[in-house]
Design a protein around this motif. Structure first.
Motif, PDB file in Angstrom:
ATOM      1  N   GLY A  70      47.285  32.484  45.331  1.00 11.83           N
ATOM      2  CA  GLY A  70      46.732  33.332  44.336  1.00 11.83           C
ATOM      3  C   GLY A  70      47.419  34.767  44.319  1.00 11.83           C
ATOM      4  N   ASN A  71      47.614  35.573  43.413  1.00 10.66           N
ATOM      5  CA  ASN A  71      48.057  36.934  43.390  1.00 10.66           C
ATOM      6  C   ASN A  71      47.317  37.574  41.906  1.00 10.66           C
ATOM      7  N   GLY A  72      47.013  38.749  42.457  1.00 14.61           N
ATOM      8  CA  GLY A  72      46.788  39.745  41.639  1.00 14.61           C
ATOM      9  C   GLY A  72      46.558  41.258  41.934  1.00 14.61           C
ATOM     10  N   LEU A  73      47.103  42.019  40.980  1.00 12.53           N
ATOM     11  CA  LEU A  73      47.150  43.363  41.181  1.00 12.53           C
ATOM     12  C   LEU A  73      46.496  44.442  40.415  1.00 12.53           C
ATOM     13  N   ILE A  74      45.738  45.760  40.939  1.00 12.88           N
ATOM     14  CA  ILE A  74      45.138  46.357  39.997  1.00 12.88           C
ATOM     15  C   ILE A  74      45.989  47.648  40.193  1.00 12.88           C
ATOM     16  N   ILE A  75      46.228  48.115  38.913  1.00 14.58           N
ATOM     17  CA  ILE A  75      46.917  49.242  38.614  1.00 14.58           C
ATOM     18  C   ILE A  75      46.126  50.326  37.669  1.00 14.58           C
ATOM     19  N   GLU A  76      45.882  51.501  38.238  1.00 17.94           N
ATOM     20  CA  GLU A  76      44.865  52.402  37.401  1.00 17.94           C
ATOM     21  C   GLU A  76      45.681  54.059  37.511  1.00 17.94           C
ATOM     22  N   HIS A  77      45.439  54.430  36.295  1.00 22.89           N
ATOM     23  CA  HIS A  77      45.450  55.977  36.281  1.00 22.89           C
ATOM     24  C   HIS A  77      44.709  56.639  35.072  1.00 22.89           C
ATOM     25  N   SER A  78      43.859  57.523  35.435  1.00 23.08           N
ATOM     26  CA  SER A  78      43.129  58.444  34.572  1.00 23.08           C
ATOM     27  C   SER A  78      41.998  57.372  34.308  1.00 23.08           C
ATOM     28  N   ALA A  79      41.814  57.094  32.855  1.00 19.17           N
ATOM     29  CA  ALA A  79      40.716  56.309  32.329  1.00 19.17           C
ATOM     30  C   ALA A  79      41.460  54.657  32.109  1.00 19.17           C
ATOM     31  N   THR A  80      42.530  54.675  32.647  1.00 13.70           N
ATOM     32  CA  THR A  80      43.025  53.256  32.175  1.00 13.70           C
ATOM     33  C   THR A  80      43.273  52.271  33.489  1.00 13.70           C
ATOM     34  N   ARG A  81      42.776  51.205  33.426  1.00 14.43           N
ATOM     35  CA  ARG A  81      42.949  50.244  34.527  1.00 14.43           C
ATOM     36  C   ARG A  81      43.549  48.906  34.138  1.00 14.43           C
ATOM     37  N   LEU A  82      44.333  48.185  34.872  1.00 15.11           N
ATOM     38  CA  LEU A  82      44.961  47.207  34.357  1.00 15.11           C
ATOM     39  C   LEU A  82      45.144  46.118  35.557  1.00 15.11           C
ATOM     40  N   LEU A  83      44.974  44.953  35.475  1.00 14.12           N
ATOM     41  CA  LEU A  83      45.182  43.789  36.169  1.00 14.12           C
ATOM     42  C   LEU A  83      46.264  43.100  35.835  1.00 14.12           C
ATOM     43  N   LEU A  84      47.394  42.907  36.886  1.00 15.95           N
ATOM     44  CA  LEU A  84      48.667  42.110  36.766  1.00 15.95           C
ATOM     45  C   LEU A  84      48.214  41.006  37.370  1.00 15.95           C
ATOM     46  N   ASP A  85      48.349  39.777  36.601  1.00 12.98           N
ATOM     47  CA  ASP A  85      48.176  38.332  37.032  1.00 12.98           C
ATOM     48  C   ASP A  85      46.686  38.170  37.505  1.00 12.98           C
ATOM     49  N   CYS A  86      46.460  37.003  37.669  1.00 10.20           N
ATOM     50  CA  CYS A  86      45.284  36.473  38.234  1.00 10.20           C
ATOM     51  C   CYS A  86      45.175  35.091  38.589  1.00 10.20           C
ATOM     52  N   GLY A  87      45.621  34.787  39.743  1.00  6.99           N
ATOM     53  CA  GLY A  87      45.785  33.520  40.362  1.00  6.99           C
ATOM     54  C   GLY A  87      44.577  32.823  41.100  1.00  6.99           C
ATOM     55  N   PHE A  88      43.403  33.576  40.779  1.00  8.76           N
ATOM     56  CA  PHE A  88      42.276  32.985  41.605  1.00  8.76           C
ATOM     57  C   PHE A  88      41.328  32.336  40.565  1.00  8.76           C
ATOM     58  N   GLY A  89      40.231  31.699  41.041  1.00 14.17           N
ATOM     59  CA  GLY A  89      39.402  30.948  39.957  1.00 14.17           C
ATOM     60  C   GLY A  89      38.498  32.371  39.714  1.00 14.17           C
ATOM     61  N   LEU A  90      37.734  32.004  38.750  1.00  9.56           N
ATOM     62  CA  LEU A  90      36.930  32.939  38.042  1.00  9.56           C
ATOM     63  C   LEU A  90      35.989  33.576  39.119  1.00  9.56           C
ATOM     64  N   ARG A  91      34.949  32.898  39.897  1.00  8.69           N
ATOM     65  CA  ARG A  91      34.007  33.517  40.915  1.00  8.69           C
ATOM     66  C   ARG A  91      34.788  34.255  41.955  1.00  8.69           C
ATOM     67  N   ASP A  92      36.200  33.524  42.478  1.00 10.92           N
ATOM     68  CA  ASP A  92      36.984  34.258  43.606  1.00 10.92           C
ATOM     69  C   ASP A  92      37.549  35.607  43.007  1.00 10.92           C
ATOM     70  N   ALA A  93      37.683  35.558  41.707  1.00 10.98           N
ATOM     71  CA  ALA A  93      38.337  36.855  41.364  1.00 10.98           C
ATOM     72  C   ALA A  93      37.514  37.982  41.160  1.00 10.98           C
ATOM     73  N   ILE A  94      36.250  37.663  40.786  1.00 11.52           N
ATOM     74  CA  ILE A  94      35.142  38.549  40.591  1.00 11.52           C
ATOM     75  C   ILE A  94      34.683  39.228  41.883  1.00 11.52           C
ATOM     76  N   LYS A  95      34.934  38.464  42.939  1.00  9.83           N
ATOM     77  CA  LYS A  95      34.641  38.795  44.213  1.00  9.83           C
ATOM     78  C   LYS A  95      35.600  39.600  44.823  1.00  9.83           C
ATOM     79  N   ARG A  96      36.728  39.242  44.476  1.00 13.35           N
ATOM     80  CA  ARG A  96      37.967  40.021  44.978  1.00 13.35           C
ATOM     81  C   ARG A  96      37.928  41.675  44.124  1.00 13.35           C
ATOM     82  N   ILE A  97      37.707  41.508  42.980  1.00 12.51           N
ATOM     83  CA  ILE A  97      37.795  42.746  42.256  1.00 12.51           C
ATOM     84  C   ILE A  97      36.595  43.748  42.955  1.00 12.51           C
TER      85      ILE A  97
END
Length: 257
Positions: free
Chosen positions: A12-39
């Protein structure tokens, strides 16, 4: 601009990038519950994500993309080829916007300028991304079998780099994978090995480089120490300066100043 990883590797892969008021997620290779925990581990809430960008359709990059997008109404950006190959992940009732992108055409999401670029990988229409805020540049390259002049041009001059170091050639050769899988991983449409990543680094303009993080390490065919040794030699820096993205923890926030 700052960035952090939810996890990196074949599980699984996932990367958060943010600047000022913008927040992006690059990919999300995790199940929904796991992704929420990782975030949440990064002290974030999923409904604060402004968009999800997808590199390609493989499960370790898309498994949770559309579930997360649908639950929190997060728009998604991806190539037509990736969209066409991701039908099994799309919900029947779609409650988010899909944006089909050109693999060479830049676009903006909020305060971030996004430049996709094509890469050689065994997927339908794979891309990687450059993120810029007008002052700084984050280059991302994973899931590419070889480097190309275009990849080098895209990554050159970055303030921060996330660079695939999937396997050590000798460990892959002697490792447990069947021959066909070894050929796939080590082939021109597979994944970058440590030495290839190090050679790529040598031809880039790294004068502004503040962060280098090795990503997508194979648990069976690589070791962090081998990665650090290879990349530090290319950059003529201490091995401890080389960041390593872990499968379980990813990596914590890094800021580009």
């Amino acid at each position: 601009m700052r960035f952090a990883s939810l996890g990196s590797g074949s599980a699984g892969n996932g990367l958060i990038i943010e600047h000022s008021a913008t927040r992006l997620l690059l990919d999300c290779g995790f199940g929904l519950r796991d992704a929420i925990k990782r975030i949440a581990r990064l002290s974030l809430e999923p409904d604060t994500i402004d968009g999800i960008l997808v590199t390609h359709e493989h499960d370790d990059h898309t498994h949770g993309v559309f579930k997360l997008a649908n639950k929190y109404r997060i728009p998604v950006w991806l190539t037509h080829g990736t969209y066409a190959s991701s039908q099994k992940f799309l919900p029947k009732q779609q409650d988010f916007k899909l944006h089909i992108i050109d693999s060479h055409q830049a676009f903006s999401i909020g305060d971030l300028h996004v430049q996709p670029y094509p890469v050689p990988h065994d997927a339908r229409e794979p891309v990687q991304y450059i993120f810029e805020n007008g002052s700084h540049k984050l280059g991302v390259l994973t899931d590419a079998g070889i480097s190309t002049p275009h990849i080098e041009a895209m990554l050159s001059g970055s303030d921060a780099l996330i660079l695939e170091c999937n396997h050590d050639l000798e460990m892959l050769r002697k490792g447990p994978y069947v021959h066909s899988l070894k050929q796939r991983v080590g082939g021109r449409l597979g994944h970058l090995d440590n030495d290839s990543a190090a050679r790529l680094l040598q031809v880039l303009d790294n004068r502004k480089l503040q962060h280098i993080v090795a990503a997508h390490l194979s648990e069976k065919n690589n070791q962090p120490a081998l990665v650090s040794a290879a990349l530090s030699q290319s950059l003529n820096c201490e091995e401890h300066w080389i960041g390593i993205a872990q499968q379980a923890e990813g990596f914590d926030w890094r800021e580009i100043k």
